[in-house]
Structure formats: structure tokens, C-alpha cells
Enzyme design. Structure first.
Site: not given
Length: 279
Positions: A135, A150, A154
């Protein structure tokens, strides 16, 4: 030197994945590694008898299943899986199209899920194994203008890893979410960091962040990927593997700040927010 354990690493032709693969091979582990371009991967890593380079489309369950099968056929088992493949996305939520956003999720989230589904039958058969999902500190703290999509991918990786760990623990399998800070890899290069096709001038903070990451932070990140790889290997070899593995002093600092912010918000509104049950 030989280590009888077998690793399967995705996104291994560059960045942390490549560094990790080289480190594992030097330690004598058997390693299968994937890339979209197997020639680039083979060239970057070199030729080793204990290395299996694989061309894999992580968006295709069939491609992933074939690669996992080839790994088991060659090495006989599958002990450690590292879902490392992914790319960055820097753009305001309003700027990024549905297609741009979904593509980031496809690679960063659903690609890893495809791998997890295909490796678990072997791990369940062995009643052992350890899955590492890469992650980011951006998967724990989303306070980064321009990284909303993004970070969302994650955060998803962190969330499903927590559930995965609970699901597979009774089967003798472990799961760890790795949350690095800034490491000096190719992550901020143009081929690894996507930007909006249709930027909006109003988002000055996002443009400033984009310029800083592309021009100032790139190639100046404080983290050493060699040392990050050493930590991941140490966790794999440990009997006391963490569920959350933060990497880098910057990741620790940002995580502690997020925890403090959450605790402050909880305490500020506790009296009202907890008076919600039926009387």
C-alpha cells in the site's frame, strides 16, 4: 546458499519490486516475478537458476492463474506473495475522469485481488503462506492534495488486507499491508505517475504538488529501497509478523499525526456522538 522458500513478486521490472527480487535471489530464495514485459524484467534482473520471469496481465484472471501454475510447477510450492504492481495518480478528484480513476483501481486494487484469489488455493493446501500487499502511507493518511484517487486505491488495499488477515489466520496463512513513505524508486517518473488529461486551473495546490513531486521530490526521496527490502524479508522470516508494516521515519511521522487527529476529533465530539443508542 539455498533457501527452500518460494516468493512470487508482481511489478518486478523496476522500483521496489526489482530491488526486492534481486535481494531475494542473492539470499538464495526461489523467486517467480511478473511484469507486463518479460524481456524488460529478464534484462533488469539477469539470469539465475532460481529465477522464473513471467509475463503477466494482472487484469486477466487467466493470465494470473497461468503464472501461479507455472510457479508451482517449477518450484513445487508458494510461500510468500508480494502484490507490488501499481502506479501513482496525481490529480484533483474533479479533474480525473471516471476512466482514469477506474484504471487506477483496476491495477492497484483489482490486480492484487486477482493474485490473491489464485494463490490462496495453494496456500490453503500447504496450510502456510504469507501475502504482502504493498500500500502506501497514502493508504493510511489521505491528507495529500491531488492524490485522492491514488489514496483511495491504497486505502482499499489496507482495508482488504485487514479482512484477509482475519479470514486466513485459521488456515495458517498470514497477511501484511506494507505502508511505505517516500523511497527513492522510479515511482515519480512519468511512466509510473499518471496526471489528468484535462487539468483545471483552479486547483493551484494540486498543480504545485504535481510540480514538486515531478521536479523536486523525484530522485531526492529519503528512503533506501534496499533497506526497505531488507525489512520485508525480515518480516517474512519472523514468527511475529505485523499486520501493518509502516516503512520509513516519514511514514511513522505521518501515521502518528493521523492517529492524533482522529483521537482529537473523537474526543471533541464524544459526548454527542456516543449518545446515539436507543434510550
Amino acid at each position: 546458499m539455498e533457501n527452500k522458500k518460494v516468493w512470487f513478486v508482481t511489478g518486478a521490472s523496476k522500483g521496489l519490486g526489482l530491488t526486492l527480487v534481486k535481494k531475494l535471489l542473492s539470499k538464495g530464495y526461489d523467486v517467480a516475478a511478473t511484469s507486463r514485459n518479460v524481456e524488460d524484467l529478464s534484462k533488469a534482473v539477469g539470469s539465475f537458476s532460481n529465477f522464473l520471469p513471467l509475463s503477466v496481465d494482472l487484469m486477466s484472471e487467466e493470465s494470473v492463474e497461468k503464472a501461479v501454475g507455472q510457479t508451482i510447477s517449477k518450484f513445487g510450492q508458494l510461500d510468500f506473495v508480494v502484490n507490488n504492481a501499481g502506479y501513482g495518480m496525481l490529480g484533483a478528484l474533479e479533474e480525473l475522469s471516471d476512466q482514469e480513476s477506474r484504471q487506477n483501481f483496476d491495477v492497484n486494487v483489482f490486480g492484487s485481488l486477482n493474485v490473491i484469489r489464485k494463490v490462496l488455493p495453494q496456500m490453503r493446501k500447504q496450510q502456510s503462506g504469507h501475502i504482502f500487499n504493498i500500500s502506501s502511507i497514502g493508504g493510511f493518511s489521505g491528507n495529500f492534495p491531488g492524490f485522492g484517487i491514488y489514496c483511495a486505491t491504497k486505502f482499499a488495499v489496507a482495508g482488504f488486507t485487514e479482512s484477509l488477515a482475519a479470514e486466513v489466520k485459521p488456515l495458517g496463512i498470514k497477511a501484511t499491508v506494507v505502508e511505505p513513505g517516500y523511497f527513492r524508486t522510479s515511482f515519480l517518473n512519468p511512466d509510473s505517475l499518471a496526471v489528468p488529461k484535462n487539468p483545471i486551473d483552479a486547483y493551484k495546490e494540486v498543480r504545485d504538488s504535481q510540480a514538486a513531486h515531478q521536479n523536486d521530490i523525484n530522485n531526492q526521496q529519503p528512503g533506501d529501497p534496499e533497506k526497505a527490502s531488507d525489512v520485508i524479508i525480515s518480516v517474512a522470516e519472523s514468527n511475529n509478523a505485523p499486520l501493518h508494516l509502516f516503512l520509513g521515519p516519514d511514514a511513522y511521522e505521518l501515521a502518528n499525526a493521523k492517529i492524533a487527529d482522529v483521537q482529537r476529533d473523537m474526543e471533541s465530539w464524544k459526548a454527542l456522538a456516543t449518545a446515539t443508542n436507543f434510550s
